[in-house]
Motif scaffolding. Sequence first.
Motif, mmCIF file in Angstrom:
data_model
loop_
_atom_site.group_PDB
_atom_site.id
_atom_site.type_symbol
_atom_site.label_atom_id
_atom_site.label_comp_id
_atom_site.label_asym_id
_atom_site.label_seq_id
_atom_site.Cartn_x
_atom_site.Cartn_y
_atom_site.Cartn_z
ATOM 1 N N LEU A 72 -12.789 12.010 33.463
ATOM 2 C CA LEU A 72 -12.074 11.022 32.672
ATOM 3 C C LEU A 72 -12.369 11.129 31.183
ATOM 4 O O LEU A 72 -11.624 10.586 30.364
ATOM 5 N N THR A 73 -13.454 11.779 30.836
ATOM 6 C CA THR A 73 -13.872 11.915 29.439
ATOM 7 C C THR A 73 -13.578 13.326 28.943
ATOM 8 O O THR A 73 -13.413 14.249 29.741
ATOM 9 N N GLU A 74 -13.528 13.485 27.620
ATOM 10 C CA GLU A 74 -13.246 14.804 27.043
ATOM 11 C C GLU A 74 -14.306 15.827 27.440
ATOM 12 O O GLU A 74 -13.993 16.992 27.634
ATOM 13 N N LYS A 75 -15.552 15.393 27.525
ATOM 14 C CA LYS A 75 -16.662 16.267 27.924
ATOM 15 C C LYS A 75 -17.307 15.684 29.171
ATOM 16 O O LYS A 75 -17.392 14.476 29.333
ATOM 17 N N GLY A 76 -17.797 16.557 30.006
ATOM 18 C CA GLY A 76 -18.503 16.128 31.202
ATOM 19 C C GLY A 76 -19.412 17.244 31.672
ATOM 20 O O GLY A 76 -19.252 18.411 31.294
#
Length: 183
Positions: free
Chosen positions: A130-134
């Motif tokens: 859901l986030t730009e980075k993971g």
Amino acid sequence: MKRRKFLLATAITLPTIGFAQALPEAQERSKKGFVVKANASRFNETTKLGGKSPNDIKVSAKDTNQNLAIFEYVGNEKGGPPLHVHLKQDEVFYIVEGEYLFQVGDEQFNLKAGDTIFLPRNVPHTFAQLTEKGKMFFLFQPAGKMEDFFRANAALSGPPSPEQGAKLFADHEMKVLGPPLKF
């Protein structure tokens, strides 16, 4: 009386012998540990999913006689795989960074750093970053053909067609059941 004891002992022993023959043969395992450094993979290979997101082997099926494979995934874009099922592997994810939405059967779970989720074999599942980075570690038990699946996926020049994707999954003991999660 001796014959009766012999028959009784034989009757008790036969199932045990049959069970022992059904057990897998013990494999020779390495007696040495190893270290895989940060931002590296077990065999110093680069496997980027979608050409953007490293998916490094940390512990290989070759290290565990096919019993286990562990990967580190660094997600550089939102999204995730299609709804699918593993026919022979259980899967565990540990979230290091970012936020993920998992679907397991009919249930959905939001996971953040420090959370762990278990996905049993033969249960439909998927996830979306859901986030730009993971970043997450995940493992398969037994390892199956998952290392080869990720290598084949990374070798693609672009996203596979639905037919190509279904074949890629099927060739590696999985089945695509539906589209990726919408979020």
